[in-house]
Design a protein around this motif. Structure first.
Motif, short mmCIF file in Angstrom:
data_model
loop_
_atom_site.label_atom_id
_atom_site.label_comp_id
_atom_site.label_asym_id
_atom_site.label_seq_id
_atom_site.Cartn_x
_atom_site.Cartn_y
_atom_site.Cartn_z
N MET A 193 0.81 -1.22 0.00
CA MET A 193 0.00 0.00 0.00
C MET A 193 0.85 1.27 0.00
SD MET A 193 -2.83 -1.58 0.02
CE MET A 193 -4.03 -0.27 0.26
N ALA A 194 2.16 1.14 -0.20
CA ALA A 194 3.02 2.32 -0.14
C ALA A 194 2.88 3.21 -1.36
CB ALA A 194 4.48 1.89 0.02
N LEU A 195 2.27 2.70 -2.42
CA LEU A 195 2.02 3.48 -3.63
C LEU A 195 0.58 3.24 -4.05
CD1 LEU A 195 3.53 5.31 -5.71
CD2 LEU A 195 3.95 3.24 -7.04
N ALA A 196 -0.13 4.33 -4.36
CA ALA A 196 -1.55 4.22 -4.71
C ALA A 196 -1.83 4.96 -6.00
CB ALA A 196 -2.42 4.80 -3.59
N ARG A 197 -2.85 4.49 -6.72
CA ARG A 197 -3.34 5.23 -7.90
C ARG A 197 -4.32 6.28 -7.43
NH1 ARG A 197 -2.79 3.44 -13.61
NH2 ARG A 197 -1.50 1.56 -13.57
N THR A 198 -4.11 7.50 -7.90
CA THR A 198 -5.00 8.59 -7.50
C THR A 198 -6.12 8.80 -8.50
OG1 THR A 198 -3.52 10.17 -8.60
CG2 THR A 198 -3.19 9.77 -6.24
N TYR A 213 2.26 6.24 4.77
CA TYR A 213 3.42 5.45 4.36
C TYR A 213 4.63 6.32 4.03
CZ TYR A 213 0.27 1.48 4.08
OH TYR A 213 -0.61 0.48 4.40
N ALA A 214 4.51 7.61 4.18
CA ALA A 214 5.59 8.52 3.79
C ALA A 214 6.88 8.22 4.54
CB ALA A 214 5.16 9.97 4.02
N ALA A 215 6.79 7.93 5.83
CA ALA A 215 7.98 7.68 6.63
C ALA A 215 8.68 6.38 6.21
CB ALA A 215 7.62 7.61 8.11
N ARG A 216 7.91 5.42 5.73
CA ARG A 216 8.51 4.15 5.30
C ARG A 216 9.24 4.31 3.97
NH1 ARG A 216 3.56 -0.08 6.74
NH2 ARG A 216 2.74 1.16 8.47
N VAL A 217 8.73 5.19 3.12
CA VAL A 217 9.33 5.41 1.80
C VAL A 217 10.56 6.30 1.90
CG1 VAL A 217 8.95 6.54 -0.43
CG2 VAL A 217 7.20 5.00 0.52
N ALA A 218 10.51 7.30 2.76
CA ALA A 218 11.60 8.28 2.87
C ALA A 218 12.92 7.59 3.21
CB ALA A 218 11.26 9.33 3.92
N GLY A 219 13.94 7.83 2.38
CA GLY A 219 15.27 7.29 2.60
C GLY A 219 15.45 5.84 2.23
N ALA A 220 14.42 5.18 1.71
CA ALA A 220 14.50 3.75 1.41
C ALA A 220 14.95 3.49 -0.01
CB ALA A 220 13.14 3.08 1.64
N ASN A 221 15.66 2.38 -0.20
CA ASN A 221 15.94 1.85 -1.54
C ASN A 221 14.79 0.92 -1.90
OD1 ASN A 221 18.45 3.15 -1.71
ND2 ASN A 221 19.49 1.45 -0.69
N ILE A 222 14.04 1.31 -2.92
CA ILE A 222 12.79 0.61 -3.22
C ILE A 222 12.92 -0.23 -4.48
CG2 ILE A 222 10.37 0.96 -3.90
CD1 ILE A 222 10.34 3.38 -2.07
N LEU A 251 7.71 8.06 -6.10
CA LEU A 251 8.44 7.55 -4.93
C LEU A 251 9.65 8.42 -4.61
CD1 LEU A 251 8.22 3.77 -5.83
CD2 LEU A 251 7.17 4.83 -3.84
N LEU A 252 10.35 8.87 -5.65
CA LEU A 252 11.52 9.74 -5.43
C LEU A 252 11.10 11.10 -4.87
CD1 LEU A 252 13.47 8.80 -8.67
CD2 LEU A 252 14.19 8.29 -6.32
N ARG A 253 9.99 11.63 -5.37
CA ARG A 253 9.50 12.91 -4.82
C ARG A 253 9.10 12.76 -3.35
NH1 ARG A 253 6.95 13.76 -9.99
NH2 ARG A 253 5.02 12.87 -9.15
N ALA A 254 8.69 11.56 -2.98
CA ALA A 254 8.31 11.29 -1.58
C ALA A 254 9.52 11.03 -0.70
CB ALA A 254 7.35 10.10 -1.52
N GLY A 255 10.72 11.08 -1.28
CA GLY A 255 11.92 10.97 -0.47
C GLY A 255 12.66 9.65 -0.57
N ALA A 256 12.23 8.74 -1.45
CA ALA A 256 12.96 7.47 -1.61
C ALA A 256 14.40 7.76 -2.04
CB ALA A 256 12.28 6.59 -2.65
N ALA A 257 15.34 7.01 -1.49
CA ALA A 257 16.74 7.22 -1.84
C ALA A 257 17.04 6.72 -3.24
CB ALA A 257 17.64 6.50 -0.83
N GLY A 299 0.97 11.99 -13.05
CA GLY A 299 0.18 12.40 -11.90
C GLY A 299 -0.83 11.38 -11.43
N ALA A 300 -0.71 10.13 -11.89
CA ALA A 300 -1.71 9.12 -11.55
C ALA A 300 -1.38 8.34 -10.29
CB ALA A 300 -1.88 8.14 -12.72
N PHE A 301 -0.24 8.64 -9.64
CA PHE A 301 0.19 7.87 -8.47
C PHE A 301 0.54 8.81 -7.32
CE2 PHE A 301 1.32 5.57 -12.33
CZ PHE A 301 0.70 4.36 -12.12
N ALA A 302 0.47 8.28 -6.11
CA ALA A 302 0.83 9.05 -4.93
C ALA A 302 1.24 8.10 -3.82
CB ALA A 302 -0.34 9.91 -4.45
N VAL A 303 2.08 8.60 -2.91
CA VAL A 303 2.43 7.87 -1.70
C VAL A 303 1.49 8.34 -0.60
CG1 VAL A 303 4.20 7.49 0.06
CG2 VAL A 303 4.85 7.60 -2.36
N PRO A 304 0.62 7.48 -0.08
CA PRO A 304 -0.28 7.88 1.01
C PRO A 304 0.50 8.41 2.20
CG PRO A 304 -0.94 5.75 0.11
CD PRO A 304 0.39 6.07 -0.49
#
Length: 272
Positions: A186-191, A219-228, A248-254, A211-216
């Motif tokens: 659920m870390a990535l959702a279709r908007t 889940y922002a803290a789980r995505v931030a800094g992560a290698n996905i 995912l990168l805009r949400a802070g993924a490494a 623009g069809a996807f978003a990080v809820p």
């Protein structure tokens, strides 16, 4: 319970384990008699489970090195200078670098692989998932090794209701089961819903999923800094996985790498 009683229980369990193993093997042999294992593509009887017959195996066009480091496209030969380190980049990646780091795929989207994917997606053939999971782990070794968590490309709500499952999520679960990587479905959702990508040009595909996807937020803290590790079934032009990676990168993924079962490889070329 006394120490003597514990020892007796341990002895009993040890004595029963071989018998349990014999029972499971006998049950498996009986199952093979009642329902003999068949090829996952053509349904021809074969000698093992979760496998293909020799003819269908030959129909899977596996992608092997050398490949483009960015897009995962098969290269006709190794263009890295002798003794040099560093990535090998195709003309397609040099002309239009993807937002994700690396993509890897098991095979070209033809023949036996196409049949397996269609069986899973459109005919509820979940008996193929274990074989496909093993192939994904083998093909994606380098991107799996660098990943912190697995995220599937999400389906639109209407398609999910019609299909009742997300094939990318099914594949992600298999990778997680085999590797122990954390799975975040659920870390990535279709908007918003998007039109089918079939028949659209590369530019139209990008506009369609922009623009069809978003990080809820939860889940922002789980995505931030992560290698996905982003997982999908097929990469055609890379528009969908590219839009997901940007989100995912805009949400802070490494870092975001991509792993798929199949790749449309028609445009693989060597840079001049």
């Amino acid at each position: 319970m006394s120490e003597h009683g514990l020892d007796e229980d341990a002895d009993l369990r040890g004595a029963l384990q071989p018998q349990a193993g014999l029972f499971r093997r006998a049950l498996a042999r009986l199952s093979d008699i009642v329902m003999p294992p068949v090829c996952l593509v053509c349904r021809t009887p074969i000698g093992g489970h979760d496998a293909l017959c020799a003819a269908c195996w030959r129909e899977v066009d596996f992608i092997r090195p050398p490949v483009c480091d960015r897009l995962g496209l098969p290269m006709p030969f190794d263009i890295t200078p002798f003794g040099a380190d560093g990535p090998m980049i195709s003309a397609a990646a040099a002309a239009d670098p993807p937002p994700y780091g690396r993509a890897r795929a098991v095979a070209a989207y033809t023949g036996g692989m196409r049949a397996l994917i269609h069986g899973l997606k459109f005919h509820d053939r979940h008996d193929v998932r274990r074989l496909l999971g093993r192939w994904l782990v083998e093909a994606g070794g380098e991107v799996i090794e660098d990943a912190d968590l697995i995220v599937p490309v999400p389906l639109a709500r209407r398609r999910l209701l019609l299909r009742r499952f997300n094939q990318a999520a099914t594949l992600s679960q298999e990778i997680a089961r085999l590797t122990g990587l954390r799975y975040e479905p659920m870390a990535l959702a279709r908007t918003r819903a998007t039109a089918s990508q079939v028949g659209l040009s590369r530019a139209a595909r990008r506009r369609n999923v922009s623009g069809a996807f978003a990080v809820p937020r939860r889940y922002a803290a789980r995505v931030a800094g992560a290698n996905i590790l982003l997982v999908d079934d097929v990469i055609t032009t890379g528009s969908t996985v590219g839009a997901c990676a940007r989100t995912l990168l805009r949400a802070g993924a490494a870092r975001v790498d991509v792993l798929a079962l199949a790749l449309v490889t028609d445009h693989a070329t060597v840079p001049s």
